[in-house]
Design a protein around this motif. Structure first.
Motif, PDB file in Angstrom:
ATOM      1  N   MET A   1       0.839  -1.186   0.000  1.00 49.02           N
ATOM      2  CA  MET A   1       0.000   0.000   0.000  1.00 49.02           C
ATOM      3  C   MET A   1       0.875   1.237   0.000  1.00 49.02           C
ATOM      4  O   MET A   1       1.931   1.272   0.607  1.00 49.02           O
ATOM      5  CB  MET A   1      -0.905  -0.019   1.215  1.00 49.02           C
ATOM      6  CG  MET A   1      -1.908   1.062   1.220  1.00 49.02           C
ATOM      7  SD  MET A   1      -3.257   0.582   2.299  1.00 49.02           S
ATOM      8  CE  MET A   1      -4.151   2.071   2.298  1.00 49.02           C
ATOM      9  N   ASN A   2       0.426   2.276  -0.691  1.00 46.59           N
ATOM     10  CA  ASN A   2       1.209   3.502  -0.831  1.00 46.59           C
ATOM     11  C   ASN A   2       0.882   4.488   0.270  1.00 46.59           C
ATOM     12  O   ASN A   2      -0.262   4.667   0.648  1.00 46.59           O
ATOM     13  CB  ASN A   2       0.931   4.151  -2.176  1.00 46.59           C
ATOM     14  CG  ASN A   2       1.448   3.300  -3.312  1.00 46.59           C
ATOM     15  OD1 ASN A   2       2.543   2.773  -3.211  1.00 46.59           O
ATOM     16  ND2 ASN A   2       0.666   3.159  -4.350  1.00 46.59           N
ATOM     17  N   SER A   3       1.910   5.151   0.746  1.00 45.54           N
ATOM     18  CA  SER A   3       1.699   6.172   1.760  1.00 45.54           C
ATOM     19  C   SER A   3       1.214   7.454   1.093  1.00 45.54           C
ATOM     20  O   SER A   3       1.495   7.703  -0.078  1.00 45.54           O
ATOM     21  CB  SER A   3       3.004   6.424   2.521  1.00 45.54           C
ATOM     22  OG  SER A   3       3.949   7.017   1.655  1.00 45.54           O
ATOM     23  N   PRO A   4       0.486   8.279   1.830  1.00 44.96           N
ATOM     24  CA  PRO A   4      -0.022   9.538   1.244  1.00 44.96           C
ATOM     25  C   PRO A   4       1.095  10.460   0.748  1.00 44.96           C
ATOM     26  O   PRO A   4       0.931  11.135  -0.261  1.00 44.96           O
ATOM     27  CB  PRO A   4      -0.791  10.184   2.384  1.00 44.96           C
ATOM     28  CG  PRO A   4      -1.179   9.054   3.267  1.00 44.96           C
ATOM     29  CD  PRO A   4      -0.066   8.052   3.157  1.00 44.96           C
ATOM     30  N   SER A   5       2.235  10.472   1.439  1.00 46.83           N
ATOM     31  CA  SER A   5       3.317  11.349   0.993  1.00 46.83           C
ATOM     32  C   SER A   5       3.894  10.885  -0.337  1.00 46.83           C
ATOM     33  O   SER A   5       4.247  11.702  -1.188  1.00 46.83           O
ATOM     34  CB  SER A   5       4.419  11.419   2.044  1.00 46.83           C
ATOM     35  OG  SER A   5       5.000  10.147   2.224  1.00 46.83           O
ATOM     36  N   ARG A   6       3.948   9.588  -0.545  1.00 46.56           N
ATOM     37  CA  ARG A   6       4.466   9.057  -1.804  1.00 46.56           C
ATOM     38  C   ARG A   6       3.511   9.390  -2.956  1.00 46.56           C
ATOM     39  O   ARG A   6       3.950   9.762  -4.044  1.00 46.56           O
ATOM     40  CB  ARG A   6       4.652   7.554  -1.685  1.00 46.56           C
ATOM     41  CG  ARG A   6       5.353   6.951  -2.835  1.00 46.56           C
ATOM     42  CD  ARG A   6       5.680   5.515  -2.568  1.00 46.56           C
ATOM     43  NE  ARG A   6       6.473   5.029  -3.671  1.00 46.56           N
ATOM     44  CZ  ARG A   6       7.118   3.917  -3.685  1.00 46.56           C
ATOM     45  NH1 ARG A   6       7.064   3.140  -2.628  1.00 46.56           N
ATOM     46  NH2 ARG A   6       7.801   3.541  -4.723  1.00 46.56           N
ATOM     47  N   ILE A   7       2.226   9.277  -2.710  1.00 48.75           N
ATOM     48  CA  ILE A   7       1.236   9.620  -3.732  1.00 48.75           C
ATOM     49  C   ILE A   7       1.294  11.121  -4.033  1.00 48.75           C
ATOM     50  O   ILE A   7       1.199  11.526  -5.193  1.00 48.75           O
ATOM     51  CB  ILE A   7      -0.170   9.189  -3.283  1.00 48.75           C
ATOM     52  CG1 ILE A   7      -0.245   7.662  -3.242  1.00 48.75           C
ATOM     53  CG2 ILE A   7      -1.230   9.754  -4.201  1.00 48.75           C
ATOM     54  CD1 ILE A   7      -1.512   7.122  -2.628  1.00 48.75           C
ATOM     55  N   THR A   8       1.489  11.936  -3.005  1.00 48.04           N
ATOM     56  CA  THR A   8       1.599  13.380  -3.199  1.00 48.04           C
ATOM     57  C   THR A   8       2.823  13.724  -4.042  1.00 48.04           C
ATOM     58  O   THR A   8       2.742  14.568  -4.944  1.00 48.04           O
ATOM     59  CB  THR A   8       1.677  14.098  -1.836  1.00 48.04           C
ATOM     60  OG1 THR A   8       0.541  13.739  -1.063  1.00 48.04           O
ATOM     61  CG2 THR A   8       1.740  15.597  -2.010  1.00 48.04           C
ATOM     62  N   VAL A   9       3.934  13.074  -3.771  1.00 44.42           N
ATOM     63  CA  VAL A   9       5.151  13.321  -4.556  1.00 44.42           C
ATOM     64  C   VAL A   9       4.925  12.941  -6.011  1.00 44.42           C
ATOM     65  O   VAL A   9       5.308  13.677  -6.921  1.00 44.42           O
ATOM     66  CB  VAL A   9       6.350  12.541  -3.954  1.00 44.42           C
ATOM     67  CG1 VAL A   9       7.527  12.536  -4.903  1.00 44.42           C
ATOM     68  CG2 VAL A   9       6.739  13.139  -2.621  1.00 44.42           C
ATOM     69  N   HIS A  10       4.294  11.791  -6.257  1.00 51.97           N
ATOM     70  CA  HIS A  10       4.008  11.379  -7.633  1.00 51.97           C
ATOM     71  C   HIS A  10       3.067  12.370  -8.315  1.00 51.97           C
ATOM     72  O   HIS A  10       3.222  12.655  -9.508  1.00 51.97           O
ATOM     73  CB  HIS A  10       3.401   9.979  -7.672  1.00 51.97           C
ATOM     74  CG  HIS A  10       4.388   8.887  -7.401  1.00 51.97           C
ATOM     75  ND1 HIS A  10       5.546   8.733  -8.123  1.00 51.97           N
ATOM     76  CD2 HIS A  10       4.388   7.891  -6.497  1.00 51.97           C
ATOM     77  CE1 HIS A  10       6.218   7.692  -7.674  1.00 51.97           C
ATOM     78  NE2 HIS A  10       5.528   7.163  -6.678  1.00 51.97           N
ATOM     79  N   ALA A  11       2.107  12.902  -7.593  1.00 52.87           N
ATOM     80  CA  ALA A  11       1.179  13.880  -8.168  1.00 52.87           C
ATOM     81  C   ALA A  11       1.897  15.170  -8.535  1.00 52.87           C
ATOM     82  O   ALA A  11       1.664  15.736  -9.614  1.00 52.87           O
ATOM     83  CB  ALA A  11       0.042  14.163  -7.190  1.00 52.87           C
ATOM     84  N   ILE A  12       2.783  15.635  -7.677  1.00 56.12           N
ATOM     85  CA  ILE A  12       3.526  16.865  -7.951  1.00 56.12           C
ATOM     86  C   ILE A  12       4.476  16.679  -9.124  1.00 56.12           C
ATOM     87  O   ILE A  12       4.554  17.530 -10.019  1.00 56.12           O
ATOM     88  CB  ILE A  12       4.277  17.338  -6.684  1.00 56.12           C
ATOM     89  CG1 ILE A  12       3.266  17.792  -5.636  1.00 56.12           C
ATOM     90  CG2 ILE A  12       5.265  18.448  -7.016  1.00 56.12           C
ATOM     91  CD1 ILE A  12       3.861  18.065  -4.276  1.00 56.12           C
ATOM     92  N   VAL A  13       5.181  15.555  -9.147  1.00 56.56           N
ATOM     93  CA  VAL A  13       6.088  15.284 -10.263  1.00 56.56           C
ATOM     94  C   VAL A  13       5.296  15.143 -11.559  1.00 56.56           C
ATOM     95  O   VAL A  13       5.696  15.653 -12.610  1.00 56.56           O
ATOM     96  CB  VAL A  13       6.938  14.029  -9.982  1.00 56.56           C
ATOM     97  CG1 VAL A  13       7.703  13.592 -11.217  1.00 56.56           C
ATOM     98  CG2 VAL A  13       7.891  14.279  -8.833  1.00 56.56           C
ATOM     99  N   GLY A  14       4.158  14.470 -11.499  1.00 59.57           N
ATOM    100  CA  GLY A  14       3.314  14.324 -12.683  1.00 59.57           C
ATOM    101  C   GLY A  14       2.822  15.661 -13.198  1.00 59.57           C
ATOM    102  O   GLY A  14       2.782  15.895 -14.411  1.00 59.57           O
ATOM    103  N   LEU A  15       2.461  16.555 -12.302  1.00 58.74           N
ATOM    104  CA  LEU A  15       2.013  17.890 -12.705  1.00 58.74           C
ATOM    105  C   LEU A  15       3.163  18.674 -13.345  1.00 58.74           C
ATOM    106  O   LEU A  15       2.954  19.383 -14.332  1.00 58.74           O
ATOM    107  CB  LEU A  15       1.446  18.637 -11.509  1.00 58.74           C
ATOM    108  CG  LEU A  15       0.644  19.884 -11.813  1.00 58.74           C
ATOM    109  CD1 LEU A  15      -0.520  19.571 -12.748  1.00 58.74           C
ATOM    110  CD2 LEU A  15       0.122  20.497 -10.532  1.00 58.74           C
ATOM    111  N   ALA A  16       4.357  18.520 -12.807  1.00 57.92           N
ATOM    112  CA  ALA A  16       5.522  19.191 -13.401  1.00 57.92           C
ATOM    113  C   ALA A  16       5.815  18.632 -14.791  1.00 57.92           C
ATOM    114  O   ALA A  16       6.087  19.395 -15.731  1.00 57.92           O
ATOM    115  CB  ALA A  16       6.736  19.035 -12.494  1.00 57.92           C
ATOM    116  N   VAL A  17       5.735  17.320 -14.942  1.00 63.43           N
ATOM    117  CA  VAL A  17       5.965  16.695 -16.248  1.00 63.43           C
ATOM    118  C   VAL A  17       4.888  17.134 -17.234  1.00 63.43           C
ATOM    119  O   VAL A  17       5.182  17.483 -18.387  1.00 63.43           O
ATOM    120  CB  VAL A  17       6.009  15.154 -16.114  1.00 63.43           C
ATOM    121  CG1 VAL A  17       5.955  14.476 -17.470  1.00 63.43           C
ATOM    122  CG2 VAL A  17       7.243  14.724 -15.352  1.00 63.43           C
ATOM    123  N   GLY A  18       3.628  17.128 -16.810  1.00 60.59           N
ATOM    124  CA  GLY A  18       2.535  17.555 -17.676  1.00 60.59           C
ATOM    125  C   GLY A  18       2.677  19.001 -18.115  1.00 60.59           C
ATOM    126  O   GLY A  18       2.487  19.320 -19.294  1.00 60.59           O
TER     127      GLY A  18
END
Length: 91
Positions: A1-18
Motif C-alpha cells: 500500500m502507498n503512503s499519502p506522501s508518496r502519492i503526493t510526490v508522484h502527483a507533484i512530479v506528474g504535474l511538473a511533467v505535464g
C-alpha cells in the motif's frame, strides 16, 4: 500500500511533467508556424497563425489556459497512475 506522501510526490512530479510537456508543445508549435508560415493549432490548447505587420513576419497566437491546464492535469493523472501501479507491481 502507498503512503499519502508518496502519492503526493508522484502527483507533484506528474504535474511538473505535464506542464513541461504542454509548454514544449506550445513552443514547438510556435517554431513550426514561424518556419513554415502555416497556421498551427493544437485543439483546445493553442492556435497560431502567421501574418505580416510593417513588412515584417509576425505570429499571432491564441492560447487557451483552461485547455492547457486540463492537458497538464490529464498527463499528471496518467503519470501518477502508471508510477503507482508500477510501484505496487514491484512490491
Amino acid at each position: 500500500m502507498n503512503s499519502p506522501s508518496r502519492i503526493t510526490v508522484h502527483a507533484i512530479v506528474g504535474l511538473a511533467v505535464g506542464s513541461a510537456l504542454v509548454f514544449i508543445a506550445a513552443i514547438c508549435s510556435l517554431l513550426i508556424a514561424l518556419v513554415t508560415e502555416w497556421t498551427v493549432e493544437i485543439p483546445g490548447i493553442i492556435s497560431i497563425w502567421p501574418t505580416v505587420e510593417n513588412d515584417a513576419r509576425a505570429l499571432i497566437f491564441d492560447p487557451n489556459p483552461l485547455g492547457m491546464s486540463i492537458a497538464a492535469v490529464a498527463i499528471a493523472a496518467v503519470y501518477g497512475a502508471v508510477t503507482v501501479r508500477r510501484a505496487s507491481r514491484a512490491a
